[in-house]
Design an enzyme around this catalytic site. Structure first.
Site, short mmCIF file in Angstrom:
data_model
loop_
_atom_site.label_atom_id
_atom_site.label_comp_id
_atom_site.label_asym_id
_atom_site.label_seq_id
_atom_site.Cartn_x
_atom_site.Cartn_y
_atom_site.Cartn_z
N ASP A 139 0.85 -1.20 0.00
CA ASP A 139 0.00 0.00 0.00
C ASP A 139 0.88 1.25 0.00
O ASP A 139 1.73 1.43 0.87
CB ASP A 139 -0.88 -0.03 1.27
CG ASP A 139 -1.84 1.14 1.33
OD1 ASP A 139 -2.79 1.07 2.13
OD2 ASP A 139 -1.65 2.12 0.58
N ASP A 158 0.45 7.62 -9.73
CA ASP A 158 -0.29 7.13 -10.90
C ASP A 158 -1.39 6.20 -10.40
O ASP A 158 -1.33 4.97 -10.57
CB ASP A 158 0.70 6.40 -11.81
CG ASP A 158 0.04 5.87 -13.09
OD1 ASP A 158 0.72 5.11 -13.80
OD2 ASP A 158 -1.14 6.20 -13.33
#
Ligand code: SAM
Length: 289
Positions: A139, A158
């Site tokens: 994460d 992104d």
């Protein structure tokens, strides 16, 4: 394999995008649903939870503007972090710079990487092909919490939209962690949603307000993205000092014969920061969320 049928994505409650496409493969990963299609007009493309992510026909618009704008401003960057970007398109554009020493890609879902290598090799071509690349399957929110100060010269977020696993990548705390993780002339560019439809405009305003509160330089630039809602998409450019237009390096290689591109050019770089008045108003202090 199924004959051609229609892939449809709801952009708002009463606007949809439909593309005549053949479904190639689908899988429920531990994080999301991923599906791959092929179409006459947009080539192969994939979706996450039914939302368009990357299509062969227009992905260079996105990946070139995400990478070559900051790389044409940053002063001799050596270490870059990509958060998300599991399709590999951002990586592919970054490794064209021989001066880069290291690119860390933190992607929460390894299945996105492996399946894009299989179904979208033209996009994922750099993965497992360049020793400077480190793939980290975790994460991005947690990674930025723990990364040492001044670890990177450039951070590219992104990410998916601010829903599901992507939600934390649009928070104040995440932007503060990015600020801490960047060196003295550090630059952050993030996927910044869109001004045209209300839902996306709200996310855009919220993200811009938070970046403006965290970085001394915080601007927005636009580009044409036919497969995304409304076709007008934005990136946020935030930095500890460098300004995106005034500080663009005159000898930046992108868009020249040394580094040919399909969408990015020196002129597009400058023009992308000229926002329509309605967008500037939405992003202003008054219009901001
Ligand atoms: N160009 C696409 C767009 O604008 O929506 C996004 C490209 S890429 C497919 C987005 C990636 O972000 C996905 O592979 C997803 O798994 C990843 N992602 C979402 N939340 C994340 C998180 N918290 N940490 C790391 N990666 C995350």
């Amino acid at each position: 394999m199924k004959e051609f049928e229609w892939f449809t994505e709801d952009h708002t409650g009463d606007v949809r995008l439909s593309i005549k496409a053949r479904h190639l493969y689908g899988e429920d990963t531990p994080f999301q649903r991923i599906d791959f299609f092929e179409s006459a007009t947009f080539g192969k493309f994939f979706t996450l939870d039914g939302l368009m992510m990357v299509a062969e026909r227009d992905e260079r618009h996105y990946h070139e503007m995400l990478v070559h704008v900051p790389m044409s401003v940053a002063k001799d960057p050596k270490k870059v972090l990509i958060v998300g970007g599991g399709d590999g398109g951002t990586l592919r554009e970054l490794v064209r710079y021989p001066g880069l020493e290291r690119v860390d890609l933190v992607e929460i879902d390894e299945r996105v990487v492996r399946l894009c290598q299989q179904f979208l090799p033209s996009v994922a071509s750099a993965i497992d092909a360049d020793p400077r690349i480190n793939l980290l399957f975790e994460d991005g929110v947690r990674f930025l919490k723990e990364v040492p100060d001044a670890s990177y010269d450039l951070i590219l977020v992104d990410s998916t939209d601010p829903i599901g696993p992507g939600e934390g990548l649009f928070s104040c705390k995440f932007y503060q962690d990015c600020f801490r993780a960047l060196g003295p002339d550090g630059i952050l560019v993030n996927q910044h949603e869109s001004p045209f439809y209300e839902t996306y405009a709200q996310s855009m305003r919220r993200a811009h307000k938070r970046l403006r509160e965290t970085f001394p330089v915080s601007e927005v630039y636009h580009f044409h993205m036919p497969t995304y809602p409304s076709g007008m998409w934005l990136f946020g450019f935030a930095s500890k000092g460098p300004r995106p237009v005034q500080d663009r390096c005159a000898d930046a290689p992108a868009g020249t014969s040394a580094m040919p591109t399909r969408y990015y050019s020196a002129g597009m770089h400058v023009g992308a920061f000229a926002l329509p008045p309605y967008v500037a108003a939405l992003l202003s202090e008054e219009g901001g969320a």
